[in-house]
Enzyme design. Structure first.
Site, short mmCIF file in Angstrom:
data_model
loop_
_atom_site.label_atom_id
_atom_site.label_comp_id
_atom_site.label_asym_id
_atom_site.label_seq_id
_atom_site.Cartn_x
_atom_site.Cartn_y
_atom_site.Cartn_z
N ASP A 152 0.81 -1.21 0.00
CA ASP A 152 0.00 0.00 0.00
C ASP A 152 0.85 1.27 0.00
O ASP A 152 2.01 1.26 0.39
CB ASP A 152 -0.89 0.04 1.25
CG ASP A 152 -2.08 -0.90 1.14
OD1 ASP A 152 -2.07 -1.78 0.27
OD2 ASP A 152 -3.02 -0.75 1.94
N HIS B 11 -6.06 2.73 -4.06
CA HIS B 11 -5.99 3.03 -2.62
C HIS B 11 -6.34 4.51 -2.38
O HIS B 11 -5.87 5.09 -1.42
CB HIS B 11 -4.59 2.70 -2.11
CG HIS B 11 -4.45 2.67 -0.61
ND1 HIS B 11 -5.38 2.09 0.22
CD2 HIS B 11 -3.47 3.15 0.20
CE1 HIS B 11 -4.98 2.21 1.48
NE2 HIS B 11 -3.83 2.86 1.50
N HIS C 59 -5.33 9.48 0.15
CA HIS C 59 -5.30 8.72 1.41
C HIS C 59 -6.15 9.33 2.53
O HIS C 59 -5.72 9.42 3.68
CB HIS C 59 -3.85 8.55 1.89
CG HIS C 59 -3.64 7.29 2.68
ND1 HIS C 59 -3.78 7.23 4.06
CD2 HIS C 59 -3.31 6.04 2.31
CE1 HIS C 59 -3.52 6.00 4.48
NE2 HIS C 59 -3.24 5.25 3.43
N HIS D 228 3.58 -2.22 3.23
CA HIS D 228 3.59 -0.85 2.71
C HIS D 228 4.92 -0.55 2.01
O HIS D 228 5.96 -0.59 2.66
CB HIS D 228 3.39 0.15 3.86
CG HIS D 228 2.05 0.04 4.50
ND1 HIS D 228 1.76 -0.92 5.45
CD2 HIS D 228 0.91 0.76 4.34
CE1 HIS D 228 0.50 -0.78 5.84
NE2 HIS D 228 -0.04 0.22 5.18
NI NI Z 1 -2.69 3.25 3.24
#
Ligand code: NI
Length: 439
Positions: free
Chosen positions: A57, A107, A111, A203
């Site tokens: 991510d 995503h 954010h 991540h």
């Molecule tokens: Ni995230």
């Protein structure tokens, strides 16, 4: 190389027995819904315990290239949930990830916590990211992972708005909090969470990414040692094997069987050639794509085009370097099309979409169906409420219907044809397969 599963089982029987107990336990827990919605993927001999998925991510970022290097060195595929705002800054990284066989999904753009946004705000976040990925030359997997895992459930606002845009909300089931853990902690936490169908959250876009990257080879080794292989997510959010040529966006399509038949026959490589991981079943068919698919289908199944009626026009908007030039020329030589500007016949408009009515007329000619001319004294049967007899495409629509090639647009009743709607790539696959079904 990893030892075979048989070798491992002989060498470590207690572990094998523990795994068997775990599999039995999982089989019991699964139906009770305690494992979430993702069923374990089918095990193969190389992966006796099935598939798990690495997901990354918050990228693309300065560490993404190093992640790609590790994955490449171990021949492991992954799914990247990217931020649109960062894709705009590093489109080449996203393109490279896709070319290496990884999946790219959504995503959001900036954010945010989606549950705090207005409906329009949620829509903008999803759309801008979708557009950024496509602008990078990549077709996104239609999955949305909400930042912080913040959403309001399958029936909630976020899922509904995502659904309207063709996206499904997915989260994860293994979270080693790699953005603030040590390398050893990250590896140990992932190992503890391994289970069939595990979706592991990592991540590549945070400052702690170097520790995660240092843990990656160990994570991969642990999973292989325990009999797991790595897969990618498909459009349902389930973990599937990353096979070249297997489309990952047709699982829920009513046209899946037809699309798979065309793919197996080599007629389509999907909408992202040469990768071939997507078919884009809900995208409009362009006139160029129609030419290639219909000519490819006829050639493959030994059906010939109608005899030439006219000298072939050469269209000024179809360059010889166009992927569809040869097929368009074949259709033109066979008198199937006079282009998009009859009677001038100077242009074909290869990028334009086709309506269902136009497709019916083209297909009826291509397949040499018996299309009776309009006859005012004996009006043809009206087969669809929205296709009056004597309208320009009515005879062709009727002929295709009678040949079993098209149905209506409102199943199961199929009282309407929706002649003005554009044809999707999925619908065309079904039409073509039905057209050649009986030889
Ligand atoms: Ni995230």
């Amino acid at each position: 190389m990893r030892p075979s599963s048989a070798t491992r089982a002989r060498r470590r029987p207690p572990a094998a027995r523990r795994l068997l107990a775990l599999v039995v336990l999982l089989a019991v827990l699964g139906p009770l819904g305690l494992l979430g919605a993702t069923p374990p993927a089918a095990a193969t001999s190389a992966c006796p315990n099935g598939l798990v998925a690495l997901t990354f991510d918050d990228g693309p970022g300065p560490h993404t290239a190093a992640v790609l290097d590790v994955l490449d060195a171990h021949a492991v595929p992954a799914t990247f949930f990217v931020l649109g705002s960062l894709v705009e800054r590093r489109p080449a990284t996203v393109r490279q990830a896709a070319e290496l066989g990884h999946e790219i999904a959504n995503h959001t753009h900036t954010h945010p916590q989606l549950t705090r946004l207005s409906n329009a705000g949620i829509r903008t976040e999803i759309r801008r990211t979708d557009a950024a990925i496509r602008a990078a030359g990549v077709t996104p997997l239609p999955l949305l992972r909400p930042p912080y895992g913040a959403w309001d459930g399958p029936g909630g606002r976020v899922a509904r708005i995502a659904g309207e845009l063709g996206y499904r909300v997915v989260t994860w089931n293994v979270d080693p909090t790699d953005y603030r853990a040590s390398t050893a902690q990250i590896r140990a936490r992932v190992r503890a969470g391994l289970q069939p169908g595990a979706v592991i959250l990592l991540h590549d876009g945070t400052g702690n990414a170097p520790r995660m990257i240092a843990a990656l080879p160990g994570i991969i080794r642990d999973a292989h040692d325990r009999g797991y292989c790595f897969g990618v997510l498909d459009a349902r959010g389930e973990v599937v094997a990353s096979e070249p040529g297997a489309f990952r966006d047709i699982a829920d399509s009513p046209h899946r069987a037809a699309i798979e038949q065309l793919a197996e026959a080599g007629i389509t490589q999907g909408c992202d050639p040469p990768r071939g991981s997507r078919y884009c079943p809900d995208d409009e068919v362009t006139r160029g794509q129609f030419a290639t698919l219909v000519v490819g289908t006829l050639d493959t199944y030994g059906r010939s085009l109608p005899d030439a009626l006219t000298a072939a026009p050469s269209f000024v908007d179809v360059g010889t370097d166009s992927a569809h030039a040869a097929a368009i020329a074949r259709l033109a030589e066979a008198g199937v099309t006079q282009g998009c500007d009859p009677p001038a016949g100077e242009r074909y408009c290869p990028a334009d979409p086709l309506t269902r009515a136009q497709l019916a007329t083209l297909l009826a000619v291509v397949l040499d169906l018996d299309v009776p001319p309009p006859d005012e004294r004996h009006p043809p049967t009206q087969r669809f409420l929205d296709v009056p007899p004597h309208t320009v495409h009515a005879s062709a629509i009727g002929a295709l219907h009678d040949a079993g090639i098209t149905r209506g647009c409102n199943p199961p009743d199929n009282t309407r044809f929706c002649p003005g709607q554009t044809v999707t790539r999925g619908q065309l696959a079904s039409f073509l397969v039905r057209a050649v079904r009986d030889g």
